[in-house]
Design an enzyme around this catalytic site. Sequence first.
Site, PDB file in Angstrom:
ATOM      1  N   LYS A 203      13.130   7.527  41.102  1.00  0.00           N
ATOM      2  CA  LYS A 203      14.012   6.432  41.491  1.00  0.00           C
ATOM      3  C   LYS A 203      14.987   6.156  40.348  1.00  0.00           C
ATOM      4  O   LYS A 203      14.577   5.873  39.220  1.00  0.00           O
ATOM      5  CB  LYS A 203      13.173   5.185  41.799  1.00  0.00           C
ATOM      6  CG  LYS A 203      14.012   3.983  42.181  1.00  0.00           C
ATOM      7  CD  LYS A 203      13.139   2.812  42.581  1.00  0.00           C
ATOM      8  CE  LYS A 203      13.972   1.602  42.915  1.00  0.00           C
ATOM      9  NZ  LYS A 203      13.145   0.435  43.224  1.00  0.00           N
TER      10      LYS A 203
ATOM     11  N   LYS B  55      15.171   8.616  45.453  1.00  0.00           N
ATOM     12  CA  LYS B  55      15.986   7.461  45.822  1.00  0.00           C
ATOM     13  C   LYS B  55      17.007   7.170  44.725  1.00  0.00           C
ATOM     14  O   LYS B  55      16.623   7.120  43.562  1.00  0.00           O
ATOM     15  CB  LYS B  55      15.051   6.268  45.998  1.00  0.00           C
ATOM     16  CG  LYS B  55      15.737   4.954  46.230  1.00  0.00           C
ATOM     17  CD  LYS B  55      14.714   3.877  46.312  1.00  0.00           C
ATOM     18  CE  LYS B  55      15.456   2.553  46.417  1.00  0.00           C
ATOM     19  NZ  LYS B  55      14.614   1.438  46.158  1.00  0.00           N
TER      20      LYS B  55
END
Length: 324
Positions: free
Chosen positions: A195, A248
């Site tokens: 992330k 992400k």
Amino acid sequence: MYFPDFRPRRLRRNENLRRMVRETFLRPEDLIYPMFSAHGEGIRKEIPSMPGIFQQSITHIVEEAKEVYDLGIPAVILFGIPEHKDPLGQDAYNDQGIIQRTIRAIKLAVPELTVITDVCLCEYTDHGHCGVIKDGDVDNDETLKLLAAEALSHARAGADIVAPSDMMDGRIAAIRQILDANDFSHIPIMSYAVKYASAYYGPFRDAAESTPQFGDRRSYQMDPANRREALREAELDVQECADFLMVKPALAYLDILRDLKDNFSLPLVAYNVSGEYSMVKAAAEKDWIDGDRVMMETLTGMKRAGADLIITYHAKEAARLLKG
Ligand code: PBG
Ligand code: ZN
């Protein structure tokens, strides 16, 4: 086999031929729909930067959960907006907290729908960071205890999968340990393994009311410039027994999705984040692009890059188009 003997256009002559040689397919079962559960009654508030996405009270969430399941989408991921925020994010691991009550309501009304929960503290802390603050930064090991308690509380409320998004070191092992010690060894962990500290989360932070009140998340989320570090992060989570790996954001990180696909065998999830959604919606509203086609092309691109599943605010629209 070169031109003029070989001509790639031969296989593109009509839709039926194109259909026969198509390599990537998007299906409703690839999609996961995010929902924002707000404390209080009768709330259904559209997020200005995310047309079609709402902060909703539990009754409305349950209605939408039924609609999602009827469209053939197998799962939702839940985010909570609690009544009170405090330095330790206590609503996050309270069995009567906003998410815990939402999980129970959904599982009662639509038991077949898979309920995934975002495990993080930023929606519940008054400072908006993803953990406990010590000396001006998030304290890793103190935060692990709270994340483990949060995951356990979600599992007790009936969550089918827990998805930690905080980026603390060692959180997968900490969560696996507490789940296994409490008869939840059957509950999978979907790790936001890779992330990045991204400006694409802007609209989400309005939706979840989780903007950090000081500083930013760069001391725990990854530097967008790094590729090899993504493999290290994923490897650690595999060792700690994650069941899914996630990348992400997705759109600016398709190379990372491909890297993870080629290096690991766990199911791979792409998070098509809020800013990616808002850009498509804003341009389509201005008639600068064909919103539906750009949406399908984007989601197909994520699958082609290696995603097995896509968390996306477009899930309902995409599922409707796929149904025809
Ligand atoms: C919480 C969390 C965030 C998102 C998912 N979980 C925001 C953040 O890290 O600031 C972003 C989702 C989106 O932008 O759609 N840690
Ligand atoms: Zn967070």
